[in-house]
Design an enzyme around this catalytic site. Structure first.
Site, PDB file in Angstrom:
ATOM      1  N   HIS A  82      -1.870   6.536 -10.944  1.00  0.00           N
ATOM      2  CA  HIS A  82      -2.849   7.569 -10.595  1.00  0.00           C
ATOM      3  C   HIS A  82      -3.498   8.031 -11.895  1.00  0.00           C
ATOM      4  CE1 HIS A  82      -3.873  11.858  -9.373  1.00  0.00           C
ATOM      5  NE2 HIS A  82      -3.602  12.014 -10.657  1.00  0.00           N
TER       6      HIS A  82
ATOM      7  N   HIS B 125      -7.783   5.849  -8.230  1.00  0.00           N
ATOM      8  CA  HIS B 125      -8.867   6.852  -8.339  1.00  0.00           C
ATOM      9  C   HIS B 125      -9.869   6.473  -9.437  1.00  0.00           C
ATOM     10  CE1 HIS B 125      -5.938   8.838  -5.885  1.00  0.00           C
ATOM     11  NE2 HIS B 125      -5.160   9.134  -6.896  1.00  0.00           N
TER      12      HIS B 125
ATOM     13  N   HIS C  15      -3.495   1.974  -1.054  1.00  0.00           N
ATOM     14  CA  HIS C  15      -3.104   3.333  -1.495  1.00  0.00           C
ATOM     15  C   HIS C  15      -2.933   4.227  -0.270  1.00  0.00           C
ATOM     16  CE1 HIS C  15      -3.233   6.537  -4.806  1.00  0.00           C
ATOM     17  NE2 HIS C  15      -2.964   7.192  -3.688  1.00  0.00           N
TER      18      HIS C  15
ATOM     19  N   LYS D   5       5.111   3.835  -9.069  1.00  0.00           N
ATOM     20  CA  LYS D   5       3.867   4.606  -9.180  1.00  0.00           C
ATOM     21  C   LYS D   5       4.064   5.688 -10.226  1.00  0.00           C
ATOM     22  CE  LYS D   5       0.232   7.257  -7.485  1.00  0.00           C
ATOM     23  NZ  LYS D   5       0.277   8.026  -6.249  1.00  0.00           N
TER      24      LYS D   5
ATOM     25  N   ASP E 168      -5.856   6.700   0.109  1.00  0.00           N
ATOM     26  CA  ASP E 168      -5.145   7.970  -0.101  1.00  0.00           C
ATOM     27  C   ASP E 168      -4.922   8.714   1.227  1.00  0.00           C
ATOM     28  OD1 ASP E 168      -3.712   9.433  -1.905  1.00  0.00           O
ATOM     29  OD2 ASP E 168      -5.429  10.212  -3.019  1.00  0.00           O
TER      30      ASP E 168
ATOM     31  N   HIS F  83      -0.251   7.084   1.984  1.00  0.00           N
ATOM     32  CA  HIS F  83       0.910   7.982   2.015  1.00  0.00           C
ATOM     33  C   HIS F  83       1.253   8.190   3.488  1.00  0.00           C
ATOM     34  CE1 HIS F  83       0.324   8.877  -2.243  1.00  0.00           C
ATOM     35  NE2 HIS F  83      -0.953   9.050  -1.988  1.00  0.00           N
TER      36      HIS F  83
HETATM   37 ZN   LIG Z   1      -2.382   9.170  -3.540  1.00  0.00          ZN
END
Ligand SMILES: [Zn+2]
Length: 419
Positions: A240, A260, A77, A199, A332, A79
């Site tokens: 998510h 999460h 996960h 996603k 994340d 970005h």
């Molecule tokens: Zn994320």
């Protein structure tokens, strides 16, 4: 003799292709399947892969000294194209070119930290993540192997929309879908643009305005349309989701992983376990939002949501662990600084995993989630030569994974810190 490629910089990665066989020696090697420490460690690589049997007589030897060899790490996960601390209004001030250049810089940071593969789940529009993946795969720039999702699909007013602006401020929103037909069209469009997976935002989120992390987003029929269409195009879906209803409905629809999973209940965890749905917990991200002094400039509304969720998510994680849900490493990064990509190991252990389980989450389990179990995630002969080395014994001190000293990807040395 030390291969010449160790002394050339990252700009010359292409020169480091391991044409001659290379023997790696170190004090120890961790078998991530059994938790057994092999000492001393010796393996050899050629043509980008770990080889079986006895190395040929002309092999070079690289002695890594008092270190432990492990498989290259996997973050499920990331970005990479989101600069940490970009804040609520940051997107309105950054061009796509800015974000892609940030991605180039972050890709190198993550690779040098020992992460040789990432699943990048949600870049902004223009599909810069696809371009970054391809540039790395060609060997043009240094970075981890990437699987990419493009912009995450969201409902109007959901976590992936830009909320709270007056009506005359129009935002670019081709990732917003509000019906099963629109969902199918967008999945097909994303596939056409070159993504590896889809996603979705199955509930509200923390870093978004006017939405509730506990509330589900898409209707069950929309969830199903997205997953069915993605699967028909050969793609998995990751969701998510903080609230339990959104987690359950996305699980029923057949998503591959829940990201999460903060408010997970025992009944839903049982359902995830039964269906083989993975959890990607991203523990440190929420902690980083609440760091003293608010270094990432998170708006007050999001801080309030993070404060409400943080005490509950430890229980949610433990519920998953107790139910035997497969838990894959994910950070994340982008919410926090990319160089800290190994920060989650400490939190996984402090939330209840053994050090071996935490290491397995970033190797064996993550490789399985990505359907790359035959290629990466362990140091088996035939696997890609993605190998890292750390000081000391990571089973005794998990924080040693935050100080990776040696990184090899596809048989090429990309980092060798001496001393
Ligand atoms: Zn994320």
């Amino acid at each position: 003799m030390i291969p010449r490629c160790l002394f050339v910089g990252l700009f010359s990665l292409a020169l480091c292709a391991q044409e001659r066989p290379l023997i790696l020696e170190a004090a120890r090697l961790l078998d991530v399947r059994t938790g057994k420490m092999e000492a001393p460690a010796r393996l050899w690589v050629q043509h980008g892969r770990i080889q079986a049997g006895t190395p040929p007589a002309d092999a070079e030897t690289l002695d890594l000294g008092d270190r432990t060899l492990l498989p290259g790490l996997i973050d499920c996960h990331t970005h990479l194209l989101i600069p940490a601390g970009i804040g609520e209004l940051g997107y309105l001030k950054r061009s796509q070119g800015d974000l892609i250049l940030a991605g180039v810089v972050n890709a190198r940071k993550v690779l040098e930290a020992g992460f040789t593969t990432v699943r990048d789940v949600g870049a902004s529009a223009e599909f810069g993540d696809v371009a970054l993946r391809d540039a790395i795969a060609r060997g043009d720039i240094a970075g981890p192997r990437m699987l990419v999702a493009g912009p995450a699909l969201s409902i109007t007013g959901g976590h992936g929309d830009l909320n709270g602006f007056p009506p005359h401020v129009h935002t670019h929103a081709e990732n917003i879908v509000d019906s099963p037909d629109a969902a199918r069209h967008t999945v097909r469009e994303w596939r056409k643009r070159g993504v590896d997976l889809i996603k979705i935002h199955a509930t509200g989120g923390v870093l978004s305005n006017h939405d509730d992390p506990g509330a589900p987003s898409f209707s069950p029929v929309e969830f199903k349309a997205i997953v069915e269409e993605a699967n028909r195009r050969g793609m998995d879906v990751c969701a998510h989701a903080h609230g339990d209803v959104g987690i359950l409905e996305a699980t029923w629809a057949g998503v591959r992983s829940i990201e999460h999973g903060s408010l997970l209940s025992p009944a839903t965890a049982k359902e995830m376990k039964a269906r083989g749905t993975f959890l990607v917990p991203t523990l440190y991200a929420l902690e980083s939002i609440l760091l003293p002094g608010n270094p990432y400039q998170v708006p007050e509304g999001s801080l309030a949501k993070a404060r409400a969720i943080l005490p509950l998510r430890r229980r949610g994680f433990q519920v998953a662990l107790e139910a035997g849900v497969p838990i894959a490493y994910g950070t994340d990064i982008g919410v926090f600084e990319h160089a800290q990509v190994a920060a989650d190991f400490r939190y996984l252990v402090s939330y209840g995993m053994t050090p071996l389980q935490a290491i397995q989450s970033a190797t064996l389990v993550a490789a399985e989630l990505l359907r790359l179990g035959g290629e990466i995630g362990s140091l088996d002969p035939g696997h890609r030569a993605d190998i890292i080395a750390v000081e000391g014994d990571p089973l005794k001190d998990i924080s040693t994974l935050e100080r990776v000293r040696f990184v090899m990807k596809d048989g090429k040395v990309v980092r060798k810190a001496v001393g």
